[in-house]
Design an enzyme around this catalytic site. Sequence first.
Site, PDB file in Angstrom:
ATOM      1  N   HIS A  96       0.846  -1.198   0.000  1.00 34.24           N
ATOM      2  CA  HIS A  96       0.000   0.000   0.000  1.00 34.24           C
ATOM      3  C   HIS A  96       0.883   1.251   0.000  1.00 34.24           C
ATOM      4  O   HIS A  96       1.914   1.286   0.654  1.00 34.24           O
ATOM      5  CB  HIS A  96      -0.926  -0.002   1.229  1.00 34.24           C
ATOM      6  CG  HIS A  96      -2.023   1.005   1.096  1.00 34.24           C
ATOM      7  ND1 HIS A  96      -1.813   2.339   1.332  1.00 34.24           N
ATOM      8  CD2 HIS A  96      -3.319   0.879   0.718  1.00 34.24           C
ATOM      9  CE1 HIS A  96      -2.949   3.000   1.097  1.00 34.24           C
ATOM     10  NE2 HIS A  96      -3.872   2.133   0.726  1.00 34.24           N
ATOM     11  N   GLU A  98       0.622   3.980   1.462  1.00 32.92           N
ATOM     12  CA  GLU A  98       0.883   4.574   2.787  1.00 32.92           C
ATOM     13  C   GLU A  98       2.031   3.848   3.486  1.00 32.92           C
ATOM     14  O   GLU A  98       2.836   4.463   4.192  1.00 32.92           O
ATOM     15  CB  GLU A  98      -0.406   4.536   3.632  1.00 32.92           C
ATOM     16  CG  GLU A  98      -1.423   5.538   3.108  1.00 32.92           C
ATOM     17  CD  GLU A  98      -2.878   5.176   3.373  1.00 32.92           C
ATOM     18  OE1 GLU A  98      -3.158   4.300   4.206  1.00 32.92           O
ATOM     19  OE2 GLU A  98      -3.743   5.790   2.707  1.00 32.92           O
ATOM     20  N   GLU A 168      -4.018   1.574  -7.338  1.00 31.76           N
ATOM     21  CA  GLU A 168      -4.481   2.686  -6.517  1.00 31.76           C
ATOM     22  C   GLU A 168      -3.660   3.931  -6.815  1.00 31.76           C
ATOM     23  O   GLU A 168      -2.570   4.103  -6.253  1.00 31.76           O
ATOM     24  CB  GLU A 168      -4.335   2.353  -5.026  1.00 31.76           C
ATOM     25  CG  GLU A 168      -5.128   1.153  -4.579  1.00 31.76           C
ATOM     26  CD  GLU A 168      -5.444   1.210  -3.094  1.00 31.76           C
ATOM     27  OE1 GLU A 168      -6.617   1.129  -2.751  1.00 31.76           O
ATOM     28  OE2 GLU A 168      -4.509   1.373  -2.286  1.00 31.76           O
ATOM     29  N   SER A 214     -10.871   6.498  -3.498  1.00 33.86           N
ATOM     30  CA  SER A 214     -12.156   7.206  -3.447  1.00 33.86           C
ATOM     31  C   SER A 214     -13.270   6.490  -4.202  1.00 33.86           C
ATOM     32  O   SER A 214     -14.125   7.121  -4.820  1.00 33.86           O
ATOM     33  CB  SER A 214     -12.000   8.656  -3.944  1.00 33.86           C
ATOM     34  OG  SER A 214     -11.069   9.350  -3.136  1.00 33.86           O
TER      35      SER A 214
HETATM   36  P1  PGA Z   1      -9.974   5.403  -0.080  1.00 32.55           P
HETATM   37  O1  PGA Z   1      -8.695   4.461   0.197  1.00 32.55           O
HETATM   38  O2  PGA Z   1     -11.076   4.510  -0.589  1.00 32.55           O
HETATM   39  O3  PGA Z   1     -10.309   6.017   1.261  1.00 32.55           O
HETATM   40  O4  PGA Z   1      -9.567   6.418  -1.094  1.00 32.55           O
HETATM   41  C1  PGA Z   1      -8.399   3.394  -0.654  1.00 32.55           C
HETATM   42  C2  PGA Z   1      -7.153   2.694  -0.151  1.00 32.55           C
HETATM   43  O5  PGA Z   1      -6.200   3.360   0.274  1.00 32.55           O
HETATM   44  O6  PGA Z   1      -7.078   1.443  -0.176  1.00 32.55           O
END
Ligand code: PGA
Length: 251
Positions: A96, A98, A168, A214
């Site tokens: 991910h 993050e 993503e 999103s």
């Molecule tokens: P989000 O996050 O749907 O809040 O944009 C998606 C994700 O990071 O997996």
Amino acid sequence: MRKKIVAGNWKMNKNLQEGVALAKELNGLLVADKPNCEVVICTPFIHLATVAGLINNEVLQLGAENCADKASGAYTGEVSAEMVKSTGAQYVILGHSERREYYNETPEILKEKVDLALANGLKILFCIGESLEQREANQQNEVCKAELEGSVFHLTPEQWANVVIAYEPIWAIGTGKTATSDQAEEIHAFIRSCVAEKYGQEVADNTSILYGGSCKGSNAPELFAKPNIDGGLIGGASLKASDFKEIIDAF
Ligand code: PGA
């Protein structure tokens, strides 16, 4: 043919009691109205064992959001792939953005995690995607390809069968800005072509590629209608059972 999947990523939200309540509510909705796709919730580690005991695996699967890049030993605070598996979870999210950005997870570290997850019988939701800067420089294809090559393209075709890709775009995560369905379809088709180049067309046709960023009830039907979009990885909209169910109902 490949599976349709809607997966939730709770991130660092919900204490144990709140998480248990959400999992119970969602499980109840899905038992009452069977989904037309596989549904997964990926929760913080502390929820896994409890949630595993109260969901019906015929309608709902469970995953972790991360695992360690080491098998076991003196790594204070880490949670291994074997530990995740022992809770009853079937999946783990790896790669991910993050984790890559805030916890400095490099392609090499992710490769270790991927290998350990598979060795312990977990399926992987592997995330790739470009930043806004990279999108503006039209580098999204090469970024995604490099992320695949860096951490998952060393796998055998047999191992690859346990990998789901989540595209993503970082600029769409938690921002309310979704990629258009055409933008997403274009890059999903490209990602599938990379898988075909590496593993052959049949394997590529059997690979599920999810969209994340999103994604919500209002845009999921249009996204999921695209031929190369096989579902979604959902952050914010997975935190309320009714919102998440609306996305599942897009299938
Ligand atoms: P989000 O996050 O749907 O809040 O944009 C998606 C994700 O990071 O997996």
